[in-house]
Design a protein around this motif. Structure first.
Motif, short mmCIF file in Angstrom:
data_model
loop_
_atom_site.label_atom_id
_atom_site.label_comp_id
_atom_site.label_asym_id
_atom_site.label_seq_id
_atom_site.Cartn_x
_atom_site.Cartn_y
_atom_site.Cartn_z
N ALA A 39 -65.53 109.69 12.98
CA ALA A 39 -64.20 110.26 12.85
C ALA A 39 -63.39 109.93 14.09
CB ALA A 39 -64.28 111.77 12.66
N ALA A 40 -62.09 109.71 13.90
CA ALA A 40 -61.22 109.37 15.02
C ALA A 40 -59.87 110.02 14.80
CB ALA A 40 -61.07 107.86 15.15
N SER A 41 -59.18 110.30 15.89
CA SER A 41 -57.85 110.87 15.78
C SER A 41 -56.89 109.83 15.25
CB SER A 41 -57.38 111.36 17.15
OG SER A 41 -57.17 110.24 18.01
N LEU A 42 -55.72 110.27 14.77
CA LEU A 42 -54.72 109.35 14.25
C LEU A 42 -54.29 108.37 15.32
CD1 LEU A 42 -53.02 108.71 11.73
CD2 LEU A 42 -51.26 110.25 12.62
N ASP A 43 -54.08 108.85 16.54
CA ASP A 43 -53.66 107.97 17.62
C ASP A 43 -54.72 106.92 17.91
OD1 ASP A 43 -51.29 109.32 17.85
OD2 ASP A 43 -51.97 110.62 19.47
N THR A 44 -55.99 107.32 17.89
CA THR A 44 -57.08 106.39 18.16
C THR A 44 -57.15 105.32 17.07
OG1 THR A 44 -58.36 108.11 19.28
CG2 THR A 44 -59.56 106.15 18.50
N ARG A 45 -56.98 105.73 15.81
CA ARG A 45 -57.05 104.77 14.72
C ARG A 45 -55.92 103.76 14.80
NH1 ARG A 45 -58.13 109.37 11.67
NH2 ARG A 45 -56.03 109.34 10.78
N HIS A 46 -54.79 104.14 15.36
CA HIS A 46 -53.65 103.25 15.42
C HIS A 46 -53.73 102.27 16.58
CE1 HIS A 46 -50.63 105.73 12.82
NE2 HIS A 46 -51.75 105.44 12.19
N GLN A 47 -54.63 102.48 17.52
CA GLN A 47 -54.72 101.60 18.67
C GLN A 47 -55.07 100.19 18.21
OE1 GLN A 47 -57.35 103.22 21.58
NE2 GLN A 47 -56.00 104.91 22.12
N GLY A 48 -54.25 99.21 18.61
CA GLY A 48 -54.50 97.83 18.26
C GLY A 48 -54.19 97.49 16.82
N ARG A 49 -53.51 98.39 16.10
CA ARG A 49 -53.22 98.16 14.70
C ARG A 49 -51.71 98.14 14.49
NH1 ARG A 49 -55.73 102.35 10.54
NH2 ARG A 49 -53.73 103.46 10.61
N THR A 50 -51.25 97.18 13.69
CA THR A 50 -49.82 97.06 13.46
C THR A 50 -49.38 97.69 12.15
OG1 THR A 50 -50.17 94.87 12.50
CG2 THR A 50 -49.58 94.97 14.84
N GLY A 51 -50.31 98.09 11.30
CA GLY A 51 -49.95 98.72 10.04
C GLY A 51 -51.13 98.78 9.10
N SER A 52 -50.92 99.42 7.95
CA SER A 52 -51.96 99.52 6.93
C SER A 52 -51.32 99.42 5.56
CB SER A 52 -52.73 100.85 7.08
OG SER A 52 -51.85 101.95 6.90
N PHE A 53 -52.16 99.27 4.52
CA PHE A 53 -51.66 99.23 3.16
C PHE A 53 -52.72 99.82 2.23
CE2 PHE A 53 -54.36 95.70 1.83
CZ PHE A 53 -54.59 95.02 3.02
N LEU A 54 -52.29 100.24 1.05
CA LEU A 54 -53.18 100.78 0.03
C LEU A 54 -53.25 99.79 -1.13
CD1 LEU A 54 -51.90 104.49 -0.12
CD2 LEU A 54 -53.76 103.56 1.27
N VAL A 55 -54.37 99.80 -1.85
CA VAL A 55 -54.57 98.93 -3.01
C VAL A 55 -54.97 99.78 -4.20
CG1 VAL A 55 -55.80 96.94 -3.96
CG2 VAL A 55 -55.32 97.04 -1.50
N ILE A 56 -54.33 99.56 -5.34
CA ILE A 56 -54.66 100.29 -6.57
C ILE A 56 -54.57 99.32 -7.74
CG2 ILE A 56 -52.25 101.02 -6.86
CD1 ILE A 56 -53.30 103.59 -8.17
N GLY A 57 -55.40 99.54 -8.75
CA GLY A 57 -55.34 98.68 -9.93
C GLY A 57 -56.00 99.31 -11.13
N ASP A 58 -55.59 98.87 -12.30
CA ASP A 58 -56.15 99.34 -13.57
C ASP A 58 -56.05 100.86 -13.68
OD1 ASP A 58 -57.14 98.85 -16.07
OD2 ASP A 58 -59.22 98.62 -15.46
N TRP A 59 -54.91 101.39 -13.25
CA TRP A 59 -54.72 102.83 -13.22
C TRP A 59 -53.91 103.33 -14.40
CZ3 TRP A 59 -49.53 103.91 -13.11
CH2 TRP A 59 -48.68 102.90 -12.62
N GLY A 60 -53.43 102.40 -15.25
CA GLY A 60 -52.54 102.77 -16.34
C GLY A 60 -53.09 103.89 -17.21
N TYR A 61 -52.21 104.75 -17.64
CA TYR A 61 -52.57 105.94 -18.41
C TYR A 61 -51.73 106.01 -19.67
CZ TYR A 61 -51.89 110.78 -19.89
OH TYR A 61 -51.75 111.92 -20.64
N ASP A 62 -52.36 106.38 -20.78
CA ASP A 62 -51.63 106.61 -22.02
C ASP A 62 -52.24 107.80 -22.73
OD1 ASP A 62 -49.64 105.61 -24.15
OD2 ASP A 62 -51.53 105.75 -25.26
N ALA A 63 -51.42 108.77 -23.11
CA ALA A 63 -51.94 110.01 -23.68
C ALA A 63 -52.71 109.78 -24.97
CB ALA A 63 -50.78 110.97 -23.94
N GLU A 64 -52.26 108.87 -25.80
CA GLU A 64 -52.93 108.64 -27.08
C GLU A 64 -54.21 107.86 -26.92
OE1 GLU A 64 -50.36 106.95 -29.96
OE2 GLU A 64 -48.85 108.55 -29.84
N ASN A 65 -54.26 106.94 -25.97
CA ASN A 65 -55.44 106.10 -25.80
C ASN A 65 -56.47 106.70 -24.86
OD1 ASN A 65 -54.99 103.10 -26.99
ND2 ASN A 65 -53.03 104.03 -26.43
#
Length: 284
Positions: A78-104
């Motif tokens: 575990a690391a603090s937010l400040d520690t995790r940001h050291q030497g890092r210029t940014g982050s991103f999230l990845v998601i896929g195949d998340w589509g939802y349909d009530a009938e299906n």
């Protein structure tokens, strides 16, 4: 994923529909416009290019066998937010195949419970990281058949009402999954202005950001680029018994242009490989 890595390729994510998003370092201008018309011919022998391309092998293995893989392997303390940001210029999230349909999906998802849980966890991770620049969405966003236009109410009910304004405050760089294309005009035309999910304006966050069905977008401040590829032609590729000549886009049967759809997605696959090899050659 984190920006600022020196590896040529930081991550590769695959959608269930075999649409591909690759993350590669270095800048460059976006390749825009329609796909070349001779893409089908290139698509017929594209796998031979995989076999003989040392550059492609480097892209495939530099991340999994490199030093960065070793550094990030295993459970991290575990690391603090400040520690995790050291030497890092940014982050991103990845998601896929998340589509939802009530009938299906009503049995499995129980009135959006599953997809809302995913959205809530993304909210938590967004806050935890504190420097998310964008979200990569690798397709199959709208079950069962996609959206028909930018005024389709599913944009509201299945995306905006599910994912918080915070998550939608950054661009969602996207590609088409097979389910996204059944009723989308993009399956039957090369006129991008008619495509329901194509949006080249990265400041218009009412929709996904997808400048073309295959594209790349540079991020100079992160020393990387996002590459979106349309690989729906390889949708049957899960079946190892099939030969390359037996592949194609079977979902054409659900579109309004079954007679021309297959050739169109073969051309798009060829254009996508051309873009991929172009970026392998020119990304530094």
């Amino acid at each position: 994923g984190n920006g600022g890595w020196s590896a040529k390729v930081a991550a590769v994510a695959f959608a269930a529909a075999l649409a591909v998003v690759a993350i590669a370092c270095a800048g460059g201008a976006r390749l825009g416009g329609a796909a070349p018309n001779d893409g089908a011919a290139r698509g017929a022998d594209v796998m031979r290019r995989f076999d003989r391309s040392a550059a492609a092998q480097e892209v495939t293995f530099s991340y999994t066998s490199g030093k960065k893989h070793t550094e990030f392997a295993g459970k991290q303390p575990a690391a603090s937010l400040d520690t995790r940001h050291q030497g890092r210029t940014g982050s991103f999230l990845v998601i896929g195949d998340w589509g939802y349909d009530a009938e299906n999906h009503y049995i499995n998802l129980n009135e959006q419970k599953c997809v809302k849980t995913i959205a809530d966890k993304m909210d938590e991770k967004f806050d935890e990281l504190g420097d998310v620049k964008f979200i990569i969405n690798v397709g199959d966003s709208f079950y069962p058949s996609g959206v028909a236009s930018k005024t389709d109410p599913q944009w509201q009910t299945k995306w905006r009402d599910v994912f918080s304004p915070k998550l939608r405050s950054v661009p969602w760089y996207s590609v088409y999954g097979n389910h996204d294309l059944h009723i989308d005009p993009c399956a039957c035309t090369d006129d991008l202005s008619k495509c329901a999910q194509i949006n080249a304006d990265a400041t218009n966050l009412d929709y996904f950001v997808m400048p073309n069905y295959t594209y790349y977008t540079p991020f100079p401040d992160l020393d990387m680029e996002v590459i979106g590829l349309d690989m729906n032609y390889f949708m049957p590729g899960w079946d190892s018994k099939l030969k390359i000549s037996e592949l194609g886009f079977p979902d054409c049967q659900w579109t309004a242009c079954n007679d021309t759809c297959g050739d169109r997605f073969a051309r798009r696959m060829g254009a996508s490989f051309d873009l991929f090899y172009n970026r392998v050659e020119h990304s530094k």
